[in-house]
Design a protein around this motif. Structure first.
Motif, PDB file in Angstrom:
ATOM      1  N   ASN A   1      17.604  71.807 -34.453  1.00  0.00           N
ATOM      2  CA  ASN A   1      18.339  72.876 -33.780  1.00  0.00           C
ATOM      3  C   ASN A   1      19.085  73.683 -34.831  1.00  0.00           C
TER       4      ASN A   1
ATOM      5  N   ASP B   1      15.158  77.284 -29.352  1.00  0.00           N
ATOM      6  CA  ASP B   1      16.347  78.073 -29.667  1.00  0.00           C
ATOM      7  C   ASP B   1      16.439  79.282 -28.738  1.00  0.00           C
TER       8      ASP B   1
ATOM      9  N   ASP C   1      21.671  77.377 -35.415  1.00  0.00           N
ATOM     10  CA  ASP C   1      22.479  78.381 -34.724  1.00  0.00           C
ATOM     11  C   ASP C   1      21.994  79.778 -35.082  1.00  0.00           C
TER      12      ASP C   1
ATOM     13  N   ASN D   1      13.695  70.497 -25.461  1.00  0.00           N
ATOM     14  CA  ASN D   1      15.150  70.585 -25.644  1.00  0.00           C
ATOM     15  C   ASN D   1      15.517  71.243 -26.976  1.00  0.00           C
ATOM     16  N   PHE D   2      14.547  71.384 -27.853  1.00  0.00           N
ATOM     17  CA  PHE D   2      14.827  71.935 -29.173  1.00  0.00           C
ATOM     18  C   PHE D   2      14.525  73.433 -29.266  1.00  0.00           C
TER      19      PHE D   2
END
Length: 216
Positions: A110, A134, A112, A131-132
């Motif tokens: 992950n 972005d 930002d 879930n990973f």
């Protein structure tokens, strides 16, 4: 490993010396505990290499898998960073020509909006892959190409915990512990390209075909 001499013999051959005469090679040996059949994993291997070559504890260095063929640009992007900067290459899953289930063989990450590493998980279950994604709906993959600064990473490599199931010490877990203590400090350099896997006969064949006058 202590008993693996094949590569050492290979670099003494004429074909290797003629092709790579300007490269200096040193070997680090990964010793396994007496009570184990297999070594303790990649983080343990790096710790032993740093113990055997103290220069790594006071300098920056790049670590890569020997069975992946990385691009010159990806290596250069790491070398051009500040000496003390920790980093990895963040590969767009869409650029990697691997089947979806191969994602479970890699570490997913992950990042930002500033391409700082938030999390990294080695070999996640296939049901957790989504879930990973972005904010751009991209899945980012680590292909085990890192830049480390020895003085600040060594303790995390040394103190890396054993994976509860695989019972190995893995570099991604050491990195995950590092970013817990030092958030927003680990660069994830975005790349969109395929990384040939030299454990795959298909990938090896595709490389051979690019070599002039090569025979299949």
């Amino acid at each position: 490993s202590p008993d693996n001499s094949a590569f050492k013999r290979f670099i003494e051959t004429k074909v290797f010396k003629d092709s790579f005469s300007e490269i200096n090679i040193s070997f680090a040996i990964q010793y396994k505990p007496n009570d184990r059949e297999k070594p303790l994993g990649t983080s343990d291997a790096l710790m032993q290499a740093m113990d055997q070559y103290e220069v790594l504890k006071s300098n920056s260095f790049v670590i890569i898998n020997g069975d992946n063929l990385y691009s010159v640009n990806s290596l250069r992007s790491l070398y051009e960073l500040d000496e003390k900067q920790h980093a990895l290459v963040s590969y767009d899953r869409d650029g990697l020509n691997f089947p979806h289930d191969r994602l479970t063989k890699f570490a997913l990450i992950n990042v930002d909006e500033n391409n700082k590493l938030i999390n990294i998980i080695e070999k996640p279950p296939i049901e957790e892959v989504d879930n990973f994604r972005d904010k751009l709906d991209k899945i980012r993959v680590s292909m085990n190409i890192f830049k480390f600064f020895g003085p600040t990473i060594f303790q995390f490599i040394k103190n890396c915990p054993l994976h509860p199931e695989r019972k190995e010490k893995e570099i991604p877990e050491a990195v995950r512990n590092y970013i817990k203590d030092f958030p927003n400090s680990f660069e994830a350099l975005p790349f969109f390209e395929h990384i040939p896997d030299l454990t795959s006969a298909k990938d090896i064949l595709s490389i051979i075909k690019t070599i002039p006058n090569s025979n299949e």
